[in-house]
Design a protein around this motif. Structure first.
Motif, PDB file in Angstrom:
ATOM      1  N   GLY A 191     -50.452 -36.189 -65.703  1.00  0.00           N
ATOM      2  CA  GLY A 191     -50.728 -36.460 -66.888  1.00  0.00           C
ATOM      3  C   GLY A 191     -51.138 -38.020 -66.876  1.00  0.00           C
ATOM      4  N   GLY A 192     -51.529 -38.702 -65.732  1.00  0.00           N
ATOM      5  CA  GLY A 192     -51.710 -40.412 -66.077  1.00  0.00           C
ATOM      6  C   GLY A 192     -52.859 -40.159 -66.294  1.00  0.00           C
ATOM      7  N   GLY A 193     -53.580 -40.933 -67.006  1.00  0.00           N
ATOM      8  CA  GLY A 193     -54.134 -41.627 -67.467  1.00  0.00           C
ATOM      9  C   GLY A 193     -54.654 -43.175 -67.915  1.00  0.00           C
ATOM     10  N   GLU A 237     -48.620 -54.569 -69.879  1.00  0.00           N
ATOM     11  CA  GLU A 237     -47.848 -54.614 -69.108  1.00  0.00           C
ATOM     12  C   GLU A 237     -46.726 -52.795 -67.994  1.00  0.00           C
ATOM     13  N   ASP A 238     -47.249 -52.146 -68.450  1.00  0.00           N
ATOM     14  CA  ASP A 238     -46.762 -51.244 -68.308  1.00  0.00           C
ATOM     15  C   ASP A 238     -47.540 -49.902 -67.137  1.00  0.00           C
ATOM     16  N   THR A 239     -49.068 -50.545 -67.219  1.00  0.00           N
ATOM     17  CA  THR A 239     -49.770 -50.412 -65.817  1.00  0.00           C
ATOM     18  C   THR A 239     -48.943 -50.051 -64.719  1.00  0.00           C
ATOM     19  N   ALA A 240     -49.012 -49.219 -63.971  1.00  0.00           N
ATOM     20  CA  ALA A 240     -48.170 -49.174 -62.915  1.00  0.00           C
ATOM     21  C   ALA A 240     -48.562 -47.363 -62.493  1.00  0.00           C
ATOM     22  N   VAL A 241     -48.354 -47.274 -61.065  1.00  0.00           N
ATOM     23  CA  VAL A 241     -48.237 -46.039 -60.452  1.00  0.00           C
ATOM     24  C   VAL A 241     -46.575 -45.445 -60.685  1.00  0.00           C
ATOM     25  N   TYR A 242     -46.651 -44.093 -62.013  1.00  0.00           N
ATOM     26  CA  TYR A 242     -45.755 -44.039 -62.143  1.00  0.00           C
ATOM     27  C   TYR A 242     -44.733 -42.549 -60.964  1.00  0.00           C
ATOM     28  N   TYR A 243     -43.698 -42.392 -60.935  1.00  0.00           N
ATOM     29  CA  TYR A 243     -43.144 -41.838 -59.601  1.00  0.00           C
ATOM     30  C   TYR A 243     -41.947 -40.692 -60.104  1.00  0.00           C
ATOM     31  N   CYS A 244     -41.991 -39.718 -60.086  1.00  0.00           N
ATOM     32  CA  CYS A 244     -40.466 -38.778 -60.175  1.00  0.00           C
ATOM     33  C   CYS A 244     -40.131 -38.993 -59.329  1.00  0.00           C
ATOM     34  N   ALA A 245     -38.447 -38.194 -59.551  1.00  0.00           N
ATOM     35  CA  ALA A 245     -37.358 -39.449 -57.945  1.00  0.00           C
ATOM     36  C   ALA A 245     -36.696 -37.517 -58.687  1.00  0.00           C
ATOM     37  N   ALA A 246     -35.976 -37.154 -57.744  1.00  0.00           N
ATOM     38  CA  ALA A 246     -35.096 -36.101 -58.014  1.00  0.00           C
ATOM     39  C   ALA A 246     -33.231 -36.673 -56.613  1.00  0.00           C
ATOM     40  N   ASP A 247     -32.090 -36.574 -57.625  1.00  0.00           N
ATOM     41  CA  ASP A 247     -30.912 -37.290 -56.735  1.00  0.00           C
ATOM     42  C   ASP A 247     -30.365 -36.208 -56.644  1.00  0.00           C
ATOM     43  N   VAL A 248     -29.783 -35.324 -55.682  1.00  0.00           N
ATOM     44  CA  VAL A 248     -28.880 -34.854 -55.140  1.00  0.00           C
ATOM     45  C   VAL A 248     -27.397 -34.865 -55.776  1.00  0.00           C
ATOM     46  N   SER A 249     -27.230 -36.674 -55.486  1.00  0.00           N
ATOM     47  CA  SER A 249     -25.391 -36.830 -55.801  1.00  0.00           C
ATOM     48  C   SER A 249     -25.343 -36.383 -57.378  1.00  0.00           C
ATOM     49  N   ASP A 250     -23.821 -36.173 -57.566  1.00  0.00           N
ATOM     50  CA  ASP A 250     -23.053 -37.163 -58.846  1.00  0.00           C
ATOM     51  C   ASP A 250     -23.372 -37.698 -59.528  1.00  0.00           C
ATOM     52  N   TYR A 294     -35.670 -37.327 -53.128  1.00  0.00           N
ATOM     53  CA  TYR A 294     -36.772 -36.499 -53.580  1.00  0.00           C
ATOM     54  C   TYR A 294     -37.461 -37.631 -54.371  1.00  0.00           C
ATOM     55  N   TRP A 295     -39.470 -37.234 -53.652  1.00  0.00           N
ATOM     56  CA  TRP A 295     -40.281 -38.179 -54.656  1.00  0.00           C
ATOM     57  C   TRP A 295     -41.533 -37.999 -54.693  1.00  0.00           C
ATOM     58  N   GLY A 296     -42.007 -38.043 -55.870  1.00  0.00           N
ATOM     59  CA  GLY A 296     -43.752 -37.196 -56.101  1.00  0.00           C
ATOM     60  C   GLY A 296     -44.620 -38.899 -55.210  1.00  0.00           C
ATOM     61  N   GLN A 297     -45.894 -37.919 -55.258  1.00  0.00           N
ATOM     62  CA  GLN A 297     -46.649 -38.962 -55.451  1.00  0.00           C
ATOM     63  C   GLN A 297     -46.988 -39.709 -55.750  1.00  0.00           C
ATOM     64  N   GLY A 298     -47.423 -39.873 -57.291  1.00  0.00           N
ATOM     65  CA  GLY A 298     -47.378 -40.288 -58.005  1.00  0.00           C
ATOM     66  C   GLY A 298     -48.791 -40.271 -59.081  1.00  0.00           C
ATOM     67  N   THR A 299     -49.029 -40.722 -60.321  1.00  0.00           N
ATOM     68  CA  THR A 299     -49.712 -40.846 -61.026  1.00  0.00           C
ATOM     69  C   THR A 299     -49.815 -42.269 -61.717  1.00  0.00           C
ATOM     70  N   GLN A 300     -51.237 -42.667 -61.829  1.00  0.00           N
ATOM     71  CA  GLN A 300     -51.387 -43.881 -62.173  1.00  0.00           C
ATOM     72  C   GLN A 300     -51.889 -44.095 -63.717  1.00  0.00           C
ATOM     73  N   VAL A 301     -50.971 -45.056 -64.028  1.00  0.00           N
ATOM     74  CA  VAL A 301     -50.999 -44.689 -65.770  1.00  0.00           C
ATOM     75  C   VAL A 301     -51.020 -45.928 -65.924  1.00  0.00           C
ATOM     76  N   THR A 302     -52.731 -46.370 -66.889  1.00  0.00           N
ATOM     77  CA  THR A 302     -53.398 -47.858 -66.972  1.00  0.00           C
ATOM     78  C   THR A 302     -53.075 -47.944 -68.664  1.00  0.00           C
ATOM     79  N   ALA A 303     -53.185 -48.813 -69.213  1.00  0.00           N
ATOM     80  CA  ALA A 303     -53.236 -49.191 -70.863  1.00  0.00           C
ATOM     81  C   ALA A 303     -53.765 -50.000 -70.848  1.00  0.00           C
ATOM     82  N   SER A 304     -55.076 -50.331 -71.578  1.00  0.00           N
ATOM     83  CA  SER A 304     -55.777 -51.677 -71.180  1.00  0.00           C
ATOM     84  C   SER A 304     -55.920 -52.070 -72.645  1.00  0.00           C
ATOM     85  N   SER A 305     -55.408 -53.356 -73.019  1.00  0.00           N
ATOM     86  CA  SER A 305     -55.575 -54.244 -73.984  1.00  0.00           C
ATOM     87  C   SER A 305     -57.284 -54.573 -74.881  1.00  0.00           C
TER      88      SER A 305
END
Length: 124
Positions: free
Chosen positions: A8-10, A89-102, A113-124
């Motif tokens: 979904g990045g772009g 300033e939101d421009t970045a690589v976005y990662y999702c992650a999973a946490d097994v703890s309470d 656990y981590w995903g590979q990331g998706t690039q988000v770029t917001a141009s001015s």
């Protein structure tokens, strides 16, 4: 083991919207708290949002509060990040992650656990 795949990045203009998705496979998705983080090259990974196992509790970084919304669909094994009013300033690589703890955490080191990331770029 859990595998996470973001999409979904772009590239959007400032003020635009994107919706990120993170599909999980492996162990029971509803057993994990989920988080979104972002990282700019040369900087530390930054917390964006997190959601509890049931989806009943959500947490946001101050910088995105009121603009971003995290949600999850346990039937589809997917967590989402709706991003509105994007800023350069939101421009970045976005990662999702999973946490097994309470309990939900905003600390990247607590996530298992981590995903590979998706690039988000917001141009001015």
């Amino acid at each position: 083991q859990v595998q996470l795949v973001e999409s979904g990045g772009g590239l959007v203009q400032a003020g635009g919207s994107l919706r990120l998705s993170c599909a999980a496979s492996g162990r029971t998705f509803s057993a994990y708290c989920m988080g979104w983080f972002r990282q700019v090259f040369g900087k530390e990974r930054e917390f964006v949002a997190a959601i509890s196992r049931s989806g009943g509790n959500t947490y946001y970084a101050d910088s995105v509060k009121g603009r971003f919304t995290i949600s999850r669909d346990n039937a589809k094994n997917t967590v989402y990040l709706q991003m509105n009013g994007l800023k350069p300033e939101d421009t970045a690589v976005y990662y999702c992650a999973a946490d097994v703890s309470d309990g939900v955490t905003t600390e990247a080191r607590r996530y298992d656990y981590w995903g590979q990331g998706t690039q988000v770029t917001a141009s001015s």
